[in-house]
Design a protein around this motif. Sequence first.
Motif, PDB file in Angstrom:
ATOM      1  N   ALA A 174      -4.618  -8.881  -0.128  1.00 14.55           N
ATOM      2  CA  ALA A 174      -3.205  -8.525  -0.305  1.00 14.55           C
ATOM      3  C   ALA A 174      -2.979  -7.137   0.259  1.00 14.55           C
ATOM      4  CB  ALA A 174      -2.819  -8.565  -1.778  1.00 14.55           C
ATOM      5  N   LEU A 175      -1.876  -6.966   0.979  1.00 13.48           N
ATOM      6  CA  LEU A 175      -1.523  -5.701   1.631  1.00 13.48           C
ATOM      7  C   LEU A 175      -0.144  -5.303   1.137  1.00 13.48           C
ATOM      8  CD1 LEU A 175      -2.536  -7.326   4.930  1.00 13.48           C
ATOM      9  CD2 LEU A 175      -3.756  -5.320   4.126  1.00 13.48           C
ATOM     10  N   ILE A 176      -0.071  -4.163   0.460  1.00 18.56           N
ATOM     11  CA  ILE A 176       1.160  -3.743  -0.204  1.00 18.56           C
ATOM     12  C   ILE A 176       1.668  -2.434   0.380  1.00 18.56           C
ATOM     13  CG2 ILE A 176       2.237  -3.152  -2.411  1.00 18.56           C
ATOM     14  CD1 ILE A 176       0.049  -4.739  -3.814  1.00 18.56           C
ATOM     15  N   VAL A 177       2.954  -2.390   0.695  1.00 17.41           N
ATOM     16  CA  VAL A 177       3.646  -1.157   1.072  1.00 17.41           C
ATOM     17  C   VAL A 177       4.664  -0.874  -0.024  1.00 17.41           C
ATOM     18  CG1 VAL A 177       5.058   0.027   2.797  1.00 17.41           C
ATOM     19  CG2 VAL A 177       3.365  -1.686   3.519  1.00 17.41           C
TER      20      VAL A 177
ATOM     21  N   MET B 136      -5.024  -3.705  -1.042  1.00 21.90           N
ATOM     22  CA  MET B 136      -4.824  -2.457  -0.329  1.00 21.90           C
ATOM     23  C   MET B 136      -3.365  -2.045  -0.482  1.00 21.90           C
ATOM     24  SD  MET B 136      -3.693  -0.807   2.570  1.00 21.90           S
ATOM     25  CE  MET B 136      -3.229  -2.176   3.579  1.00 21.90           C
ATOM     26  N   VAL B 137      -3.163  -0.762  -0.787  1.00 23.95           N
ATOM     27  CA  VAL B 137      -1.818  -0.264  -1.063  1.00 23.95           C
ATOM     28  C   VAL B 137      -1.532   0.957  -0.200  1.00 23.95           C
ATOM     29  CG1 VAL B 137      -0.241   0.624  -2.816  1.00 23.95           C
ATOM     30  CG2 VAL B 137      -2.033  -1.021  -3.466  1.00 23.95           C
ATOM     31  N   PHE B 138      -0.430   0.933   0.546  1.00 22.82           N
ATOM     32  CA  PHE B 138       0.122   2.125   1.179  1.00 22.82           C
ATOM     33  C   PHE B 138       1.225   2.620   0.249  1.00 22.82           C
ATOM     34  CE2 PHE B 138      -1.502  -0.088   4.972  1.00 22.82           C
ATOM     35  CZ  PHE B 138      -2.167   0.953   5.618  1.00 22.82           C
ATOM     36  N   GLY B 139       0.991   3.737  -0.458  1.00 25.49           N
ATOM     37  CA  GLY B 139       1.948   4.155  -1.469  1.00 25.49           C
ATOM     38  C   GLY B 139       2.330   5.617  -1.383  1.00 25.49           C
ATOM     39  N   LEU B 140       3.187   6.024  -2.308  1.00 24.81           N
ATOM     40  CA  LEU B 140       3.618   7.419  -2.390  1.00 24.81           C
ATOM     41  C   LEU B 140       2.459   8.298  -2.844  1.00 24.81           C
ATOM     42  CD1 LEU B 140       5.739   9.723  -2.516  1.00 24.81           C
ATOM     43  CD2 LEU B 140       6.283   8.919  -4.840  1.00 24.81           C
ATOM     44  N   THR B 141       1.992   8.087  -4.054  1.00 24.80           N
ATOM     45  CA  THR B 141       0.843   8.847  -4.562  1.00 24.80           C
ATOM     46  C   THR B 141       0.268   8.172  -5.791  1.00 24.80           C
ATOM     47  OG1 THR B 141       0.069  10.992  -5.402  1.00 24.80           O
ATOM     48  CG2 THR B 141       2.307  10.351  -5.981  1.00 24.80           C
ATOM     49  N   VAL B 142      -1.047   8.230  -5.888  1.00 23.88           N
ATOM     50  CA  VAL B 142      -1.756   7.896  -7.121  1.00 23.88           C
ATOM     51  C   VAL B 142      -2.517   9.113  -7.616  1.00 23.88           C
ATOM     52  CG1 VAL B 142      -3.903   7.082  -6.027  1.00 23.88           C
ATOM     53  CG2 VAL B 142      -3.187   6.101  -8.224  1.00 23.88           C
TER      54      VAL B 142
END
Length: 357
Positions: free
Chosen positions: A78-81, A1-7
């Motif tokens: 996995a948890l990604i910021v 899981m990703v908390f990101g800017l943009t995909v």
Amino acid sequence: MVFGLTVSSSWGNGHATLWRGLIRALTAAGHHVTFVEKDVPWYRHKRDVHDLPGGRLLLYTDWAEALAARRDLLDADALIVTSYCPDAVAATALIEAEGQGVRLFYDLDTPVTLARLAAGETVDYLPPHGLGGFDLVLSYTGGPALDALRDRLGARAAAPLYGHVDPGTHHPAPPRAMFRGDLSYLGTYAADRQPTVERLFVAPAGRAPEQRFVLGGSSYPADFPWQPNIHFMDHVGPADHPAFFCSSRLTLNVTRADMAAMGWCPSGRLFEAAACGAPIVSDSWPGLERFFTPGEEILLAAEADDVLAALALGDGELRRIADAARARVLAEHSSAARAAELVRLIEAARAPAQAAA
């Protein structure tokens, strides 16, 4: 899981293309990825991806929506910021409090982050207490940046996760008349990159009026020092990158100032152009030889004379250099190779995290 800017939008940022390739490779290897992205107007109106095959794109308009879905989101290995995530601080607090998987921060802009901190600026995607709450901090930049993440931001462990390229998206393609040129440059306008662009692109264009120079990218100001033989196109989308790179004899790479100063910072454009089979001339920075062998897989330039000398090389020599770079990238810097590296890093971080729990 990703908390990101943009995909979902490749407009004016390098994050989206990197995440698309990485997610595609991870799903091909049997993993499932949810990318959580704030639905901001700038990207909403320039969106070029609306779903993630084999994964999930979750768009939210305010943080309350993301919180409402947290039970589903936090059930991940996995948890990604990431850097520049609009709600990075809130996402960090959430996974620190409720996340059960390995917690990672991925700074895709490490030299910019460190330069802003050194200038006394507030970096809104960094938690106030630093990065010590993460099991692992990943950095798009290696070398001394890793020490700085540990020493200045409290990272317990830091490792590089460099850029990469998806060969299914970036590959040799037939040239197009609209992109034809002797030297091309593809990049969003950045003030800190502008002096190098003027030295290695604009100045050679002025000294070689009989040659055609092609510039693609967004946000260029009206007072850019255009030359009669510079042909401009606003925002070349990822689908058109192969044709863009393959339509010129030589393509230029220019690194942002903070990244060049710190070194160990290969841009995604470098790998993309190489995977497309384009000969590359680039500015130089510490650590570049870790990714390409100068003179054999890439040409380096400090001044306009160096670029003009590169343009004077024969087609056979440029092809030899381009083929060597493409072979290197496919062997070492593909999205699949980087996805496997990410999985190994997560697995290595899992044992200490479980022991601490």
